[in-house]
Motif scaffolding. Structure first.
Motif, PDB file in Angstrom:
ATOM      1  N   LEU A 172     -59.880  76.485  18.002  1.00 47.25           N
ATOM      2  CA  LEU A 172     -61.158  75.886  18.392  1.00 47.25           C
ATOM      3  C   LEU A 172     -62.140  75.849  17.224  1.00 47.25           C
ATOM      4  O   LEU A 172     -63.065  75.030  17.209  1.00 47.25           O
ATOM      5  N   GLY A 173     -61.943  76.719  16.241  1.00 45.88           N
ATOM      6  CA  GLY A 173     -62.794  76.695  15.067  1.00 45.88           C
ATOM      7  C   GLY A 173     -62.667  75.421  14.251  1.00 45.88           C
ATOM      8  O   GLY A 173     -63.527  75.129  13.404  1.00 45.88           O
ATOM      9  N   ARG A 174     -61.628  74.656  14.494  1.00 44.55           N
ATOM     10  CA  ARG A 174     -61.404  73.423  13.735  1.00 44.55           C
ATOM     11  C   ARG A 174     -62.089  72.206  14.363  1.00 44.55           C
ATOM     12  O   ARG A 174     -62.067  71.121  13.766  1.00 44.55           O
ATOM     13  N   ILE A 175     -62.693  72.356  15.529  1.00 45.82           N
ATOM     14  CA  ILE A 175     -63.274  71.215  16.238  1.00 45.82           C
ATOM     15  C   ILE A 175     -64.273  70.425  15.386  1.00 45.82           C
ATOM     16  O   ILE A 175     -64.259  69.183  15.396  1.00 45.82           O
ATOM     17  N   PRO A 176     -65.156  71.090  14.603  1.00 47.04           N
ATOM     18  CA  PRO A 176     -66.107  70.291  13.811  1.00 47.04           C
ATOM     19  C   PRO A 176     -65.449  69.360  12.796  1.00 47.04           C
ATOM     20  O   PRO A 176     -66.088  68.413  12.314  1.00 47.04           O
ATOM     21  N   HIS A 177     -64.184  69.630  12.457  1.00 49.72           N
ATOM     22  CA  HIS A 177     -63.497  68.815  11.453  1.00 49.72           C
ATOM     23  C   HIS A 177     -62.658  67.698  12.072  1.00 49.72           C
ATOM     24  O   HIS A 177     -62.027  66.921  11.343  1.00 49.72           O
ATOM     25  N   LEU A 178     -62.607  67.618  13.413  1.00 49.14           N
ATOM     26  CA  LEU A 178     -61.791  66.621  14.090  1.00 49.14           C
ATOM     27  C   LEU A 178     -62.649  65.474  14.588  1.00 49.14           C
ATOM     28  O   LEU A 178     -63.747  65.687  15.107  1.00 49.14           O
TER      29      LEU A 178
END
Length: 252
Positions: free
Chosen positions: A94-100
């Protein structure tokens, strides 16, 4: 390059001033420990910097659009409880959401960031465990890993080592130092002054509704500041194993 700039920041909640006229900058390659007695406003300062509470003054983060801010600063709040019965790997991802982008699937780069975060926090053996079934300390490590997986220039963590055993407290602080060595920075609120002295390159002290000290640990944790701000005496020494800080007594 400044990763966070606060200018004349003030917050008043329910008619009571929390702090006033706080100005500071965080550059690249720093581990900044935010310290102060209970109620000094450490959490509120971090939340105001992120634009999460009303404030006067200027925060470079709060002025960013939300998506840009999420790519610039990762935020780990003080509440370390996990409410979702998902596996550890999913939660850290979920920590990757800003990059998707909208509807975009996780990429190989995202998976590598998750793998690094799991390894950094020693969570590889727990990758497929349900996060809500972990101990409190393990859940805290999972949330730190999620913050690390966000892979931002700035990490802001509110009491991340609270509830961790000594080995994982040290591991977490060393991880923050490794982040700083990469040219990123960490702002961490912390009550354990012994850990702060050993692992923070700089300390910022809040007390009496204001910023009262900012500098190297030895310059901030003076006998006068410890007496006037914390009401304690302490032993502070430079040893062959590094700096050692031990609170000794409460001053009447």
């Amino acid at each position: 390059m400044s990763l966070l700039t606060l200018s004349d920041m003030s917050v008043t909640l329910r008619g009571h001033p929390v702090f006033s006229d706080v100005s500071l900058q965080i550059g690249e390659g720093e581990v900044v420990g935010l310290i102060g007695p209970n109620g000094a406003g450490k959490t509120t300062l971090m939340r105001a910097a992120l634009g999460l509470v009303p404030h006067n003054g200027v925060s470079s983060l709060a002025n960013m659009p939300a998506r840009q801010r999420a790519r610039h600063a990762a935020w780990m709040p003080q509440n370390h409880e996990i409410a979702w019965p998902v596996d550890v790997e999913t939660l850290v991802t979920l920590g990757r959401i800003p990059h998707l982008g909208a509807g975009q699937s996780v990429t190989e780069q995202d998976r590598q960031a998750v793998d690094r975060a799991l390894e950094q926090m020693g969570l590889e053996p727990l990758r497929h465990r349900t996060a809500t079934r972990l101990s409190g300390g393990e859940q805290t490590r999972v949330l730190i890993a999620r913050t690390l997986a966000q892979d931002t220039p700035l990490v802001m963590a509110d009491e991340p080592v609270a509830g961790l055993d000594p080995a994982h407290q040290i591991q977490t602080m060393r991880c923050f130092q490794e982040i700083a060595a990469q040219g990123k920075s960490v702002l961490v609120s912390i009550h354990d002054l012994g850990l702060a002295v050993r692992h923070c390159s700089r300390l910022v002290m809040l007390a009496n509704n204001q910023l009262v000290a900012d500098g190297a640990p030895s310059a901030v944790l003076t006998p006068e500041n410890l007496r006037d701000r914390f009401g304690i005496s302490a032993h502070f020494a430079q040893t062959t194993s590094g700096p050692v800080f031990q609170p000794l007594d409460v001053l009447k």
